[in-house]
Design an enzyme around this catalytic site. Structure first.
Site, PDB file in Angstrom:
ATOM      1  N   GLU A 137       7.693  -5.614  -7.996  1.00  0.00           N
ATOM      2  CA  GLU A 137       6.886  -4.476  -8.400  1.00  0.00           C
ATOM      3  C   GLU A 137       7.451  -3.121  -7.984  1.00  0.00           C
ATOM      4  OE1 GLU A 137       3.035  -4.084  -6.655  1.00  0.00           O
ATOM      5  OE2 GLU A 137       3.732  -4.582  -4.664  1.00  0.00           O
ATOM      6  N   HIS A 156      -0.996  -2.903  -9.148  1.00  0.00           N
ATOM      7  CA  HIS A 156      -1.236  -2.496  -7.753  1.00  0.00           C
ATOM      8  C   HIS A 156      -2.400  -1.515  -7.696  1.00  0.00           C
ATOM      9  CE1 HIS A 156       0.933  -2.410  -3.675  1.00  0.00           C
ATOM     10  NE2 HIS A 156      -0.254  -1.888  -3.495  1.00  0.00           N
ATOM     11  N   ARG A 184       0.289  -8.505  -0.529  1.00  0.00           N
ATOM     12  CA  ARG A 184       1.685  -8.087  -0.602  1.00  0.00           C
ATOM     13  C   ARG A 184       2.457  -9.090  -1.456  1.00  0.00           C
ATOM     14  NH1 ARG A 184      -0.044  -4.085   0.548  1.00  0.00           N
ATOM     15  NH2 ARG A 184       0.257  -2.720   2.363  1.00  0.00           N
TER      16      ARG A 184
END
Length: 328
Positions: free
Chosen positions: A262, A294, A233
Site C-alpha cells: 500500500e 487505509h 498493519r
C-alpha cells in the site's frame, strides 16, 4: 514554533486550520508532498515536522532533518514502525504521536468490511446498478452465534470485541496482556484462535514478532470458510501466502484496509496508471476480497482528535512538559 506538515491533504489542512486560532504560538506550513529523502530538503526554518503513517522517517531522512535543524517529529497517527527512533534519539530529536483517535472508528470499519464480504454487499451493489436483481452468487453467512477471534485487545481491538458481542457472537482473543475489564472475552493461544474462529480480525501492532504472523502455516490452521479482516498493519499478513490461501478457497471473505503493497498507493489517485506485476491487482481480482484505502480511521471525529492531540503535543514540547505521547 514553525511546523512543516508533509503529506497534507485538503482534509488535513481544513482540520488543523479549524483549530489553529487556539494555538497562536504555532505557525503551520502545509506541503502535499510526502516526507522522503528528497522532500526533506524543502524544510526551512522549521523546528518541527508533522508526518503520517506513510512517510519515510528512516535513517537517511532523520539525518537530513537533523541537518535542517528539526528538533521535533510529530506523528499525526498511532503507528510509528516507519520511524528510526534510535537515530532520532541520537540527534536529540523528540518523537511524539497520537496514541489513539476514535478507536471506534477503526473498529466500526473492521466490522463494515466483515459484513460486506460476508453478505456480498460489494457484488450486490454492482449487480443492482446493472438492473440485475438475481440472488445468484450473493448467499452470505450469519455472524450471530458464531465465534469472533480478536488478535490484539488494545483500544481498537476492545472496541471490535464489543461490537462482535453485540452481534451475538462468542468472542475469543489473543494478547500478550489480557484485559480483566473485558470479562466476556475468553483469552486463548493464537493457534486455538485460528482453528476455532469464524471471523478473525487483526488489531495488533507491527513488530518483529508479529511481522507475517498470518502466513501459509497460520492459514492452514484456520477453519474453512473463515472471514479474515485486517485494519491494523499490512505487514501482519504475508500477501503471497494470503493469495495462495484464497486460491485454495480457504476464505469465505477477506477484507483489507491495509496491505503490504500500500505504501505507494495510500491516499493517492492512480486511476490512470497501469499496475505492472502488482499483488494489489491480484488481490482485487478475487470476488470475495474487498480492499479499502487505509480509511478505517477517516471520520470527522477522528480527524478532530488527531489535530487537537498533535497541536497539544507541540505545545507540550514548547513548554518542556512530559506526556504519555512521547516515543523516545
Amino acid at each position: 514554533m514553525k511546523i512543516t506538515f508533509f503529506g497534507a491533504k485538503s482534509y488535513d489542512r481544513e482540520s488543523f486550520n479549524r483549530i489553529s486560532g487556539q494555538y497562536p504560538q504555532l505557525e503551520m506550513e502545509f506541503r502535499e508532498a510526502e516526507l522522503s529523502p528528497e522532500t526533506a530538503y524543502y524544510i526551512e526554518n522549521s523546528e518541527a515536522v508533522c508526518a503520517f503513517v506513510s512517510a519515510d522517517l528512516g535513517t537517511k531522512v532523520i539525518n537530513i532533518l537533523h541537518e535542517r535543524g528539526v528538533k521535533l517529529i510529530l506523528m499525526r497517527c498511532a503507528g510509528y514502525n516507519n520511524v528510526d527512533l534510535d537515530t532520532a534519539s541520537e540527534f536529540g530529536i523528540k518523537v511524539m504521536r497520537v496514541p489513539e483517535y476514535s478507536p471506534e472508528a477503526v473498529a466500526e470499519h473492521a466490522m463494515a468490511l466483515a459484513l460486506a464480504v460476508s453478505r456480498r454487499l460489494h457484488k450486490a451493489y454492482f449487480k443492482v446498478k446493472e438492473n440485475n436483481y438475481s440472488l445468484n452468487g450473493l448467499e452470505g453467512k450469519n455472524f450471530y452465534g458464531k465465534t469472533a477471534g480478536i488478535v490484539g485487545t488494545g483500544k481498537i481491538g476492545a472496541a471490535m470485541a464489543r461490537i462482535c458481542r453485540g452481534f451475538g457472537m462468542k468472542v475469543i482473543a489473543c494478547d500478550t496482556y489480557p484485559r480483566k475489564d473485558l470479562d466476556f472475552i475468553e483469552y486463548v493461544e493464537l493457534d486455538e484462535l485460528l482453528a476455532t474462529s469464524n471471523l478473525i480480525s487483526l488489531h495488533c501492532p507491527l513488530t518483529a514478532d508479529t511481522y507475517h504472523m498470518i502466513d501459509i502455516e497460520a492459514i492452514k490452521k484456520m477453519r474453512n470458510n473463515v472471514v479474515l479482516i485486517n485494519t491494523s498493519r499490512g505487514g501482519l499478513i504475508k500477501t503471497e501466502d494470503l493469495i495462495a490461501g484464497i486460491r485454495e478457497e480457504k476464505f469465505f471473505g477477506v477484507g483489507l484496509d491495509v496491505y503490504e503493497e500500500e505504501t505507494c498507493n495510500v491516499f493517492e489517485n492512480h486511476e490512470d496508471d497501469i499496475m505492472m506485476h502488482s499483488t494489489t491487482a491480484r488481490l482485487l481480482s478475487f470476488p470475495n476480497v474487498i480492499i479499502t484505502s487505509h480509511q478505517a480511521f477517516f471520520t470527522e471525529e477522528a480527524l478532530s482528535a488527531i489535530s487537537e492531540t498533535t497541536l497539544n503535543n507541540a505545545m507540550a514540547y514548547l513548554k518542556g512538559e512530559n506526556t504519555d505521547t512521547e516515543l523516545n
